[in-house]
Every structure is written in C-alpha cells, then in structure tokens.
Design an enzyme around this catalytic site. Sequence first.
Site, PDB file in Angstrom:
ATOM      1  N   ALA A  41      10.319 -10.108   3.047  1.00 13.32           N
ATOM      2  CA  ALA A  41      11.452  -9.401   3.632  1.00 13.32           C
ATOM      3  C   ALA A  41      11.043  -8.658   4.895  1.00 13.32           C
ATOM      4  O   ALA A  41      11.798  -8.599   5.879  1.00 13.32           O
ATOM      5  CB  ALA A  41      12.048  -8.435   2.611  1.00 13.32           C
ATOM      6  N   ASP A  42       9.841  -8.086   4.892  1.00 12.71           N
ATOM      7  CA  ASP A  42       9.399  -7.317   6.056  1.00 12.71           C
ATOM      8  C   ASP A  42       9.302  -8.189   7.298  1.00 12.71           C
ATOM      9  O   ASP A  42       9.668  -7.768   8.404  1.00 12.71           O
ATOM     10  CB  ASP A  42       8.065  -6.632   5.767  1.00 12.71           C
ATOM     11  CG  ASP A  42       6.980  -7.603   5.294  1.00 12.71           C
ATOM     12  OD1 ASP A  42       7.317  -8.721   4.850  1.00 12.71           O
ATOM     13  OD2 ASP A  42       5.788  -7.230   5.353  1.00 12.71           O
ATOM     14  N   LYS A  88       7.557   3.556   2.952  1.00 16.55           N
ATOM     15  CA  LYS A  88       8.086   4.465   3.964  1.00 16.55           C
ATOM     16  C   LYS A  88       9.586   4.621   3.744  1.00 16.55           C
ATOM     17  O   LYS A  88      10.303   3.637   3.532  1.00 16.55           O
ATOM     18  CB  LYS A  88       7.811   3.920   5.367  1.00 16.55           C
ATOM     19  CG  LYS A  88       8.135   4.895   6.487  1.00 16.55           C
ATOM     20  CD  LYS A  88       7.662   4.350   7.820  1.00 16.55           C
ATOM     21  CE  LYS A  88       7.922   5.337   8.941  1.00 16.55           C
ATOM     22  NZ  LYS A  88       7.454   4.814  10.253  1.00 16.55           N
ATOM     23  N   TYR A 132      11.433 -21.600   7.786  1.00 18.66           N
ATOM     24  CA  TYR A 132      10.285 -21.793   6.909  1.00 18.66           C
ATOM     25  C   TYR A 132      10.558 -22.981   5.989  1.00 18.66           C
ATOM     26  O   TYR A 132      11.706 -23.222   5.587  1.00 18.66           O
ATOM     27  CB  TYR A 132      10.093 -20.537   6.060  1.00 18.66           C
ATOM     28  CG  TYR A 132       8.662 -20.072   5.902  1.00 18.66           C
ATOM     29  CD1 TYR A 132       7.826 -19.910   7.001  1.00 18.66           C
ATOM     30  CD2 TYR A 132       8.155 -19.743   4.645  1.00 18.66           C
ATOM     31  CE1 TYR A 132       6.531 -19.453   6.858  1.00 18.66           C
ATOM     32  CE2 TYR A 132       6.860 -19.279   4.492  1.00 18.66           C
ATOM     33  CZ  TYR A 132       6.056 -19.146   5.603  1.00 18.66           C
ATOM     34  OH  TYR A 132       4.772 -18.690   5.454  1.00 18.66           O
ATOM     35  N   THR A 151       0.819  -1.213   0.000  1.00 26.22           N
ATOM     36  CA  THR A 151       0.000   0.000   0.000  1.00 26.22           C
ATOM     37  C   THR A 151       0.850   1.259   0.000  1.00 26.22           C
ATOM     38  O   THR A 151       0.648   2.161  -0.817  1.00 26.22           O
ATOM     39  CB  THR A 151      -0.943   0.010   1.219  1.00 26.22           C
ATOM     40  OG1 THR A 151      -1.738  -1.188   1.217  1.00 26.22           O
ATOM     41  CG2 THR A 151      -1.849   1.222   1.181  1.00 26.22           C
TER      42      THR A 151
END
Length: 256
Positions: A110-111, A15, A102, A12
């Site tokens: 990545a976040d 930053k 995982y 969205t």
Amino acid sequence: MSLVLFFDVGNTNTKICLADERGLGESYTLPTRPANTADDWGLKLEHILARETMEPADVEACVISSVVPPLDPLLGRMARRYLECEAVFVPGDLELPIANHYAQPEQVGADILVTAYAAREMYDHENIIVVDFGTATTLASIVGDAFMGGLICPGVLSSASALAGGTAKLPPVNLKLPYEEFRWGRSTSECLNQGLVYGFAEMVDGLCRRLAEQMDSPPQVVATGGLARDIADHCPAIAEVRPDLLMEGLWYAWFR
C-alpha cells in the site's frame, strides 16, 4: 472543520498525522510492535488528541496505509471503540486513481501505491521514480498515470543491523559524516557511516539510471522516508526530498 487521522503503518514504525481539508497537521511516530492491541492503540490516540486539545468525537475517519496485515483488524476495532468511526484502508476501501501494472497487483505494498499516486498528483513529469528509504529501500516507476513496477533493496538501517549482528566491534551508526567531501575513513565509525551513506547513494544513483533507460524521457526522482535527506544530499539522481509523501498521498486520496 472535519479532522481525519492518517496512518502510515510500517514494519518498524507507525506514523500518525492529523489533517483536515486545508492540509497536513502535526504527526507522531510510534513503534509498530507485534504485541500491540486495539486498546493500546486507542489509549495512545486519546493522549495524542488530548495533546492537540481535540476530542475523539472530532475525528471523522481513520485513513490507513498498512503493510502489516495482522494489525489491520486491531486498528479497525480501535477506530470503532475509541473514535466511533470506521477505518478506511487504502487502496482496499478507497481506490487510488492510478493504474497498477504489476504482474500480481495484490502484491504491491500500500505504501508504494500511495506514494506513487502522490507523486503523480504533485508533478507534471511524464516519468517519475519514487525512492523510499524505509525498512527496505524501494524504487517505484511511474509512467503517465500508471505504476509500472520497480525494485526492492535492503534498507539502510537493516543493513547496519545485519552488520552489527555479525560483528562484535562495530560502533553504532548515525549516518553523520565528519566532513563534506568523500575521503577514506580514518576510524571504524567513519568507515561505517561513509560506507552506508555513499554506498546507498551510489546504489540509488545507478538504479535510477537503469530504470530511466526503460523510459522515453528523463524521470523526476523524488525521495521519501526518514533517511531520505541523509542519502539524497550525496545522490545526484534525487531531485527532491518529500519526507511526508505518503501522508500527502492519503490527503489527496481522501480530500480530492
């Protein structure tokens, strides 16, 4: 003093935070648009740097956490053309010292990895859960020095948009509650805002309890993301809110 630009490229918004070895500085939020071009990003960055009385030559590197792969080459071209530096993508170009358990490690955003690493650096608890209230609501479980996995749930605003898209009479959502304690809503706006705030608070509270059952000691639960404070105030499981957890993770990765 070397200046680094940190990018949190989300579905969205994007930053951008100015930082140096002393810590994080000012940050700016821009919309992530499919039609963004390298020049679009570069010209916006020139305006940001000018506002901060800095020059493009002052920038040592662009360190980027991105969950929007089509934008990655554009940001690379922008860095080279406008800042004369290379874009460094985390964790691809800059490895994070946290194990990824995982089943298919390349599928982890990545976040999620960056915030998991940041939480690991900042807290002494053996077990940590990071709740990120973004476009999606994610819960990441960290045990020792490893990201173990987690959960992905609908986001608060995406849920509100889905409701609004199929319902003609729903008012805009602001997540502001008319009173401090829970009551039944007496207007559509109250019903909607309370349903979202308390509904997501209860969801996160219950999911954290279930994730904690997989751990051998109670976890530290940390919330991040733009809507974290709105939900955390009503969610007993959340111990702390760190809105800039991802940027803090990029800072640790680059400067340490």
